[in-house]
Design a protein around this motif. Structure first.
Motif, PDB file in Angstrom:
ATOM      1  N   SER A 136       5.176   4.765  -7.729  1.00 22.00           N
ATOM      2  CA  SER A 136       3.916   4.551  -8.435  1.00 22.00           C
ATOM      3  C   SER A 136       3.042   3.565  -7.667  1.00 22.00           C
ATOM      4  CB  SER A 136       4.190   3.997  -9.838  1.00 22.00           C
ATOM      5  OG  SER A 136       2.994   3.583 -10.471  1.00 22.00           O
ATOM      6  N   SER A 137       1.744   3.660  -7.882  1.00 21.07           N
ATOM      7  CA  SER A 137       0.822   2.678  -7.300  1.00 21.07           C
ATOM      8  C   SER A 137       0.540   1.531  -8.261  1.00 21.07           C
ATOM      9  CB  SER A 137      -0.507   3.350  -6.919  1.00 21.07           C
ATOM     10  OG  SER A 137      -0.361   4.143  -5.770  1.00 21.07           O
ATOM     11  N   PHE A 138       1.283   1.471  -9.382  1.00 13.75           N
ATOM     12  CA  PHE A 138       0.940   0.525 -10.435  1.00 13.75           C
ATOM     13  C   PHE A 138       2.138  -0.333 -10.839  1.00 13.75           C
ATOM     14  CE2 PHE A 138      -1.308   4.607 -10.976  1.00 13.75           C
ATOM     15  CZ  PHE A 138      -2.553   4.190 -10.542  1.00 13.75           C
ATOM     16  N   PRO A 139       1.865  -1.553 -11.337  1.00 14.11           N
ATOM     17  CA  PRO A 139       2.951  -2.422 -11.806  1.00 14.11           C
ATOM     18  C   PRO A 139       3.438  -1.997 -13.193  1.00 14.11           C
ATOM     19  CG  PRO A 139       0.831  -3.505 -12.114  1.00 14.11           C
ATOM     20  CD  PRO A 139       0.547  -2.228 -11.394  1.00 14.11           C
ATOM     21  N   LYS A 140       4.687  -2.324 -13.492  1.00 17.34           N
ATOM     22  CA  LYS A 140       5.273  -1.948 -14.778  1.00 17.34           C
ATOM     23  C   LYS A 140       4.566  -2.598 -15.960  1.00 17.34           C
ATOM     24  CE  LYS A 140       9.983  -0.979 -13.204  1.00 17.34           C
ATOM     25  NZ  LYS A 140      11.420  -1.373 -13.299  1.00 17.34           N
ATOM     26  N   SER A 141       3.952  -3.748 -15.737  1.00 15.47           N
ATOM     27  CA  SER A 141       3.300  -4.474 -16.831  1.00 15.47           C
ATOM     28  C   SER A 141       2.152  -3.686 -17.443  1.00 15.47           C
ATOM     29  CB  SER A 141       2.786  -5.827 -16.336  1.00 15.47           C
ATOM     30  OG  SER A 141       1.860  -5.658 -15.263  1.00 15.47           O
ATOM     31  N   PHE A 189      17.503  17.731 -14.082  1.00 19.14           N
ATOM     32  CA  PHE A 189      16.460  17.362 -13.112  1.00 19.14           C
ATOM     33  C   PHE A 189      15.967  15.977 -13.517  1.00 19.14           C
ATOM     34  CE2 PHE A 189      12.288  19.127 -10.995  1.00 19.14           C
ATOM     35  CZ  PHE A 189      12.270  18.045 -10.137  1.00 19.14           C
ATOM     36  N   GLU A 190      16.336  14.972 -12.747  1.00 22.33           N
ATOM     37  CA  GLU A 190      15.968  13.599 -13.075  1.00 22.33           C
ATOM     38  C   GLU A 190      15.103  12.995 -11.970  1.00 22.33           C
ATOM     39  OE1 GLU A 190      18.650  10.846 -15.080  1.00 22.33           O
ATOM     40  OE2 GLU A 190      20.238  12.350 -14.855  1.00 22.33           O
ATOM     41  N   ILE A 191      14.110  12.218 -12.395  1.00 19.68           N
ATOM     42  CA  ILE A 191      13.215  11.537 -11.464  1.00 19.68           C
ATOM     43  C   ILE A 191      13.221  10.051 -11.788  1.00 19.68           C
ATOM     44  CG2 ILE A 191      10.847  11.351 -10.630  1.00 19.68           C
ATOM     45  CD1 ILE A 191      10.402  14.255 -11.460  1.00 19.68           C
ATOM     46  N   SER A 192      13.668   9.231 -10.853  1.00 15.56           N
ATOM     47  CA  SER A 192      13.635   7.784 -11.062  1.00 15.56           C
ATOM     48  C   SER A 192      12.240   7.278 -10.707  1.00 15.56           C
ATOM     49  CB  SER A 192      14.690   7.086 -10.208  1.00 15.56           C
ATOM     50  OG  SER A 192      14.482   7.330  -8.823  1.00 15.56           O
ATOM     51  N   VAL A 193      11.712   6.395 -11.548  1.00 13.31           N
ATOM     52  CA  VAL A 193      10.339   5.905 -11.399  1.00 13.31           C
ATOM     53  C   VAL A 193      10.363   4.477 -10.875  1.00 13.31           C
ATOM     54  CG1 VAL A 193       8.175   5.418 -12.603  1.00 13.31           C
ATOM     55  CG2 VAL A 193       9.547   7.412 -13.261  1.00 13.31           C
ATOM     56  N   HIS A 194       9.597   4.242  -9.821  1.00 14.28           N
ATOM     57  CA  HIS A 194       9.600   2.929  -9.161  1.00 14.28           C
ATOM     58  C   HIS A 194       8.184   2.368  -9.100  1.00 14.28           C
ATOM     59  CE1 HIS A 194      13.760   3.620  -7.786  1.00 14.28           C
ATOM     60  NE2 HIS A 194      13.369   4.882  -7.716  1.00 14.28           N
ATOM     61  N   ALA A 195       8.028   1.140  -9.563  1.00 12.76           N
ATOM     62  CA  ALA A 195       6.724   0.489  -9.595  1.00 12.76           C
ATOM     63  C   ALA A 195       6.252   0.161  -8.180  1.00 12.76           C
ATOM     64  CB  ALA A 195       6.796  -0.788 -10.423  1.00 12.76           C
ATOM     65  N   ALA A 196       4.969  -0.124  -8.071  1.00 11.30           N
ATOM     66  CA  ALA A 196       4.391  -0.506  -6.783  1.00 11.30           C
ATOM     67  C   ALA A 196       5.170  -1.666  -6.184  1.00 11.30           C
ATOM     68  CB  ALA A 196       2.929  -0.890  -6.968  1.00 11.30           C
ATOM     69  N   GLY A 197       5.525  -1.552  -4.924  1.00  9.26           N
ATOM     70  CA  GLY A 197       6.235  -2.616  -4.240  1.00  9.26           C
ATOM     71  C   GLY A 197       7.741  -2.466  -4.237  1.00  9.26           C
ATOM     72  N   GLU A 198       8.287  -1.631  -5.101  1.00 11.07           N
ATOM     73  CA  GLU A 198       9.746  -1.479  -5.144  1.00 11.07           C
ATOM     74  C   GLU A 198      10.255  -0.679  -3.952  1.00 11.07           C
ATOM     75  OE1 GLU A 198      11.268   0.014  -8.817  1.00 11.07           O
ATOM     76  OE2 GLU A 198      10.420  -1.600 -10.022  1.00 11.07           O
ATOM     77  N   LEU A 199       9.662   0.481  -3.728  1.00 15.22           N
ATOM     78  CA  LEU A 199      10.049   1.320  -2.594  1.00 15.22           C
ATOM     79  C   LEU A 199       9.057   1.217  -1.451  1.00 15.22           C
ATOM     80  CD1 LEU A 199      11.143   4.606  -4.432  1.00 15.22           C
ATOM     81  CD2 LEU A 199      12.592   2.726  -3.652  1.00 15.22           C
ATOM     82  N   MET A 200       7.787   1.019  -1.811  1.00 14.92           N
ATOM     83  CA  MET A 200       6.714   0.958  -0.819  1.00 14.92           C
ATOM     84  C   MET A 200       5.508   0.325  -1.471  1.00 14.92           C
ATOM     85  SD  MET A 200       6.014   5.076  -0.774  1.00 14.92           S
ATOM     86  CE  MET A 200       7.764   5.287  -0.407  1.00 14.92           C
ATOM     87  N   PRO A 201       4.539  -0.155  -0.682  1.00 17.23           N
ATOM     88  CA  PRO A 201       3.344  -0.771  -1.261  1.00 17.23           C
ATOM     89  C   PRO A 201       2.542   0.221  -2.097  1.00 17.23           C
ATOM     90  CG  PRO A 201       3.542  -1.286   1.081  1.00 17.23           C
ATOM     91  CD  PRO A 201       4.547  -0.221   0.794  1.00 17.23           C
ATOM     92  N   ALA A 202       1.704  -0.317  -2.990  1.00 24.22           N
ATOM     93  CA  ALA A 202       0.886   0.519  -3.871  1.00 24.22           C
ATOM     94  C   ALA A 202       0.061   1.531  -3.101  1.00 24.22           C
ATOM     95  CB  ALA A 202      -0.039  -0.375  -4.707  1.00 24.22           C
ATOM     96  N   PHE A 203      -0.469   1.105  -1.950  1.00 21.26           N
ATOM     97  CA  PHE A 203      -1.334   1.982  -1.170  1.00 21.26           C
ATOM     98  C   PHE A 203      -0.580   2.705  -0.056  1.00 21.26           C
ATOM     99  CE2 PHE A 203      -5.065  -1.063  -2.286  1.00 21.26           C
ATOM    100  CZ  PHE A 203      -5.133  -0.490  -3.552  1.00 21.26           C
ATOM    101  N   GLY A 204       0.754   2.698  -0.132  1.00 27.22           N
ATOM    102  CA  GLY A 204       1.555   3.404   0.866  1.00 27.22           C
ATOM    103  C   GLY A 204       2.180   4.688   0.344  1.00 27.22           C
ATOM    104  N   VAL A 205       1.847   5.057  -0.891  1.00 27.17           N
ATOM    105  CA  VAL A 205       2.575   6.156  -1.521  1.00 27.17           C
ATOM    106  C   VAL A 205       2.224   7.531  -0.953  1.00 27.17           C
ATOM    107  CG1 VAL A 205       2.939   4.841  -3.650  1.00 27.17           C
ATOM    108  CG2 VAL A 205       0.936   6.340  -3.457  1.00 27.17           C
ATOM    109  N   VAL A 206       1.001   7.715  -0.496  1.00 31.31           N
ATOM    110  CA  VAL A 206       0.648   9.012   0.099  1.00 31.31           C
ATOM    111  C   VAL A 206       1.436   9.228   1.383  1.00 31.31           C
ATOM    112  CG1 VAL A 206      -1.186  10.258   1.311  1.00 31.31           C
ATOM    113  CG2 VAL A 206      -1.592   9.387  -0.972  1.00 31.31           C
TER     114      VAL A 206
END
Length: 359
Positions: A36-41, A64-81
């Motif tokens: 995600s590009s957004f924080p959990k808050s 079929f499961e999808i784990s959801v990760h907030a911005a910064g957990e796997l990559m920066p908010a603007f790195g998701v593309v």
């Protein structure tokens, strides 16, 4: 009964006649990751990804499961593309206009200044040519998009000082998301593109003079009213910004027809749910902000007019230098003109009348 002997001697027909089913290999479970590009808050906008993932799991019976990760957990908010394009993650949930630096067409899949409102954007995507045209564009990035949320028209943001005319914008450092920054720069401002989770600190330290995010519910959570008293409207650069699930094309192609349908249905559920929640929670949050001393202000007319003129000039320039933009925007602009004519006689007139009543 000797199961192995039965199968050997009777064959499949005999097995079935005897009521003994042969072993069946279960379909392998699918596990995807979503950045995600957004924080959990920010439970409303981040929650769109959770709605999507929960729906996928429910409709697939947990296969079929999808784990959801907030911005910064796997990559920066603007790195998701980049993450989706390269296959680091299978899906991202984001506002595509963040990536207009790659190509201005990313903004057309989300929101452009003085563009479509949320209902019109959904109509263009699902019943116009929007989805077809944007998917043609995203194919260059190994991505297929699914509309997965909309905030509705946004507020114009928080300002430390009152903006009484266009002159007050000159040199003002404003956190403004996406494509709107190009227009703000043309009218004399200094746009800053900062992820949602970092805006408060920048505003508090004085790195920026003003900031916009979404609207009252999120802005209350982010605490902007504590450091900037003036709250402006409307967010003319975000009349109906669409959030998307951007899916890695190769990962999507490996799905069965059933799972592809599940992805589409889950994204549509997230699309409807997000705006419904924003519409439900924003009125109470606005009352709370005003009750706490927030000063609501409309943007000055000369600023609105200058911004509109600058936007139309920019779109003409892009038509001349970006062939993909020219193709998509021609359809978008025609759809916008037709929608505004229709809304002028229906939605607009009805809304203006109702908003003038004392209910």
């Amino acid at each position: 009964m000797d199961r192995r002997a039965l199968i050997k001697n009777a064959g499949i027909a005999g097995v079935l006649a005897a009521g003994v089913a042969p072993a069946v290999h279960a379909q392998a479970a699918i596990r995807w990751r979503l950045a995600s590009s957004f924080p959990k808050s920010l439970d409303t906008i981040f929650g769109g990804a959770e709605t999507f993932a929960n729906a996928v799991k429910a409709m697939s019976g947990g296969k079929f499961e999808i784990s959801v990760h907030a911005a910064g957990e796997l990559m920066p908010a603007f790195g998701v593309v980049d993450g989706v394009q390269q296959g680091t993650v299978e899906v991202a949930h984001t506002a595509p206009y963040y990536f207009f630096g790659k190509d201005e067409c990313f903004a057309l899949g989300c929101a452009i200044p003085f563009g479509l409102n949320s209902r019109q954007m959904t109509a263009w995507m699902f019943e116009g040519n929007g989805l077809k045209l944007m998917r043609e564009f995203y194919a260059k990035y190994n991505i297929i998009n699914f509309p997965a949320g909309n905030t509705g028209a946004q507020m114009g943001g928080w300002f430390r000082k009152e903006v009484k005319s266009l002159n007050d914008v000159k040199g003002l450092k404003f956190r403004i998301g996406g494509f709107g920054g190009k227009i703000f720069e043309r009218i004399g401002g200094v746009p800053q593109n900062i992820p949602g989770g970092e805006i408060y600190q920048a505003l508090e330290k004085g790195t920026i003079d003003a900031a916009e995010w979404v609207g009252p519910y999120d802005d209350l959570k982010l605490g902007f009213s504590k450091i900037a008293p003036f709250y402006y409207y409307p967010g003319w650069w975000e009349g109906g910004p669409e959030l998307d699930c951007l899916v890695n094309q190769k990962a999507y192609d490996t799905l069965s027809a059933e799972n592809k349908a599940i992805v589409q249905a889950a994204a549509s559920q997230a699309h409807v749910t997000m705006q419904a929640k924003y519409d439900a929670v924003n009125p109470g949050a606005l009352k709370q902000l005003v009750g706490g001393g927030t000063k609501l202000r409309p943007f000055p007319t000369d600023m609105m007019n200058a911004s509109f003129k600058a936007a139309m000039a920019l779109y003409s320039e892009l038509n001349a230098k970006n062939e993909s933009w020219k193709k998509i925007y021609a359809d978008y602009a025609k759809f916008r003109a037709e929608q505004n004519l229709w809304f002028r006689f229906t939605e607009g007139t009805f809304d203006r009348f109702m908003q003038a009543q004392k209910l």
